[in-house]
Design a protein around this motif. Sequence first.
Motif, short mmCIF file in Angstrom:
data_model
loop_
_atom_site.label_atom_id
_atom_site.label_comp_id
_atom_site.label_asym_id
_atom_site.label_seq_id
_atom_site.Cartn_x
_atom_site.Cartn_y
_atom_site.Cartn_z
N MET A 1 -91.90 -34.13 -57.19
CA MET A 1 -91.49 -32.70 -58.06
C MET A 1 -90.00 -33.00 -58.13
O MET A 1 -89.12 -32.90 -57.19
N PRO A 2 -89.89 -33.39 -59.48
CA PRO A 2 -88.17 -33.69 -60.13
C PRO A 2 -87.21 -32.65 -59.99
O PRO A 2 -87.89 -31.44 -60.40
N PHE A 3 -85.96 -32.80 -59.81
CA PHE A 3 -85.19 -31.74 -59.74
C PHE A 3 -83.99 -32.44 -60.41
O PHE A 3 -83.31 -33.73 -59.97
N ALA A 4 -83.42 -31.88 -61.53
CA ALA A 4 -82.22 -32.25 -62.20
C ALA A 4 -81.00 -31.40 -61.50
O ALA A 4 -81.19 -30.42 -60.77
N THR A 5 -79.84 -31.87 -61.83
CA THR A 5 -78.59 -31.24 -61.28
C THR A 5 -77.83 -30.61 -62.39
O THR A 5 -77.34 -31.55 -63.15
N ASP A 7 -74.18 -28.89 -64.25
CA ASP A 7 -72.97 -29.13 -64.01
C ASP A 7 -72.36 -28.59 -62.85
O ASP A 7 -71.10 -28.84 -62.46
N ASP A 8 -72.72 -27.45 -62.44
CA ASP A 8 -72.21 -26.91 -61.12
C ASP A 8 -72.75 -26.86 -59.92
O ASP A 8 -72.54 -26.39 -58.98
N GLY A 9 -73.75 -28.23 -59.97
CA GLY A 9 -74.44 -28.33 -58.66
C GLY A 9 -75.69 -27.69 -58.37
O GLY A 9 -76.42 -27.70 -57.58
N VAL A 10 -76.15 -26.69 -59.26
CA VAL A 10 -77.37 -26.07 -59.12
C VAL A 10 -78.68 -27.03 -59.30
O VAL A 10 -78.68 -27.72 -60.34
N ALA A 11 -79.69 -27.01 -58.59
CA ALA A 11 -80.85 -27.57 -58.49
C ALA A 11 -81.81 -27.15 -59.51
O ALA A 11 -82.31 -26.05 -59.16
N LEU A 12 -82.25 -28.03 -60.61
CA LEU A 12 -83.23 -27.32 -61.33
C LEU A 12 -84.37 -27.97 -61.42
O LEU A 12 -84.71 -29.27 -61.73
N HIS A 13 -85.53 -27.25 -61.16
CA HIS A 13 -86.93 -27.86 -61.02
C HIS A 13 -87.51 -27.66 -62.24
O HIS A 13 -87.33 -27.10 -63.12
N TYR A 14 -88.15 -29.05 -62.72
CA TYR A 14 -88.90 -29.17 -64.01
C TYR A 14 -90.01 -30.07 -63.88
O TYR A 14 -90.14 -30.80 -62.72
N GLN A 15 -90.99 -30.27 -64.92
CA GLN A 15 -92.22 -30.87 -64.74
C GLN A 15 -92.28 -31.80 -66.19
O GLN A 15 -91.79 -31.06 -67.34
N LEU A 16 -93.13 -32.82 -66.15
CA LEU A 16 -93.48 -33.36 -67.34
C LEU A 16 -94.88 -33.59 -67.57
O LEU A 16 -95.62 -33.61 -66.54
N VAL A 51 -91.32 -28.86 -69.23
CA VAL A 51 -91.19 -27.34 -68.51
C VAL A 51 -90.22 -27.12 -67.47
O VAL A 51 -90.28 -28.09 -66.63
N LEU A 52 -89.31 -26.12 -67.42
CA LEU A 52 -88.53 -26.05 -66.31
C LEU A 52 -88.31 -24.47 -65.68
O LEU A 52 -88.88 -23.57 -66.51
N ASP A 53 -87.92 -24.61 -64.45
CA ASP A 53 -87.54 -23.04 -64.06
C ASP A 53 -86.10 -22.82 -64.32
O ASP A 53 -85.52 -23.74 -63.85
N HIS A 54 -86.01 -21.59 -65.05
CA HIS A 54 -84.42 -21.47 -65.01
C HIS A 54 -83.76 -21.28 -63.50
O HIS A 54 -84.48 -20.89 -62.60
N ARG A 55 -82.53 -21.44 -63.49
CA ARG A 55 -81.69 -21.02 -62.30
C ARG A 55 -82.07 -19.51 -62.01
O ARG A 55 -82.21 -18.75 -62.79
N GLY A 56 -82.36 -19.24 -60.76
CA GLY A 56 -82.53 -17.99 -60.42
C GLY A 56 -84.22 -17.85 -60.54
O GLY A 56 -84.97 -16.83 -59.94
N THR A 57 -84.91 -18.86 -60.53
CA THR A 57 -86.48 -18.44 -60.76
C THR A 57 -87.03 -19.71 -60.23
O THR A 57 -86.59 -20.99 -59.96
#
Length: 268
Positions: A1-5, A7-16, A51-57
């Motif tokens: 399950m990949p996560f990007a970071t 610019d403010d350090g929030v982890a962002l989940h995404y899929q390919l 596809v990605l999950d917005h911050r907060g979701t």
Amino acid sequence: MPFATADDGVALHYQLHGSGEPLVLIAGQSNNHHWWDPVRDDFAARFTVVVLDHRGTGESDRPDTDTYSTPGFARDVLAVLDHAGIGCAHVYGTSMGGRVAQWLAADHPDRVDRLVLGCTSPGGPHGVERGPEVRRALTQADPDAVRRALLTLMYTPAWLAGQELTAPGREFHTLGDPTMPGYARRRHLRASARHDAWDALPRIKAPTLVVHGTDDVFNPAANAPLLAGRIPDARTLLVPGARHAYFEEFADAATEPVLDFLGQSSLP
């Protein structure tokens, strides 16, 4: 399950998913990547879909901070692209995702090859707002009444009549991420409501297709010609009889034209 970071350090989940040229699908307000589940595989058959999950979701971090905005969500998408090693991609955003996509294309033209804006608005004083009856329906105290109102804003009565609305496990991925905390929902709502890209739209260089259901009152269809008239050389696709979730209910009418448009790519 990949996560990007971000610019403010929030982890962002995404899929390919899939293979081919990269295509980012951006979901609507208070929704996660599942928004695209009904049609994702149609796009993944021809593209590498992001596809990605917005911050907060979803699986992304949910900070209770003043870091939610449509330009900020666009920067989150850039963080995902960077982490995935994608330089330039096609971008398809719907509803609030379309507002995010406007900033992505306007502020980072080297990262967007072709742009599709679905059921969205330029926002601000130039955008056409939903009517007071829609706002009243969505602010009722009864959550079941709000759900019913959302369903009729998203889908036509004829289509809903054929669905088992109360069947166990029946999910509508356009009605909001049920796991979101209240503060994140409020911050998403505020971010979408404050969107105003009117002055930025003429900066968009990517070939653009504006898609809208003709019967959409959740994000009124009158916004489509406003966007198309403001973005240089933009085209318009109106889906007759469709409401806000045109991309799901009217996939037979909407998906193939979008695929054809994206297929006219200049990516190597």
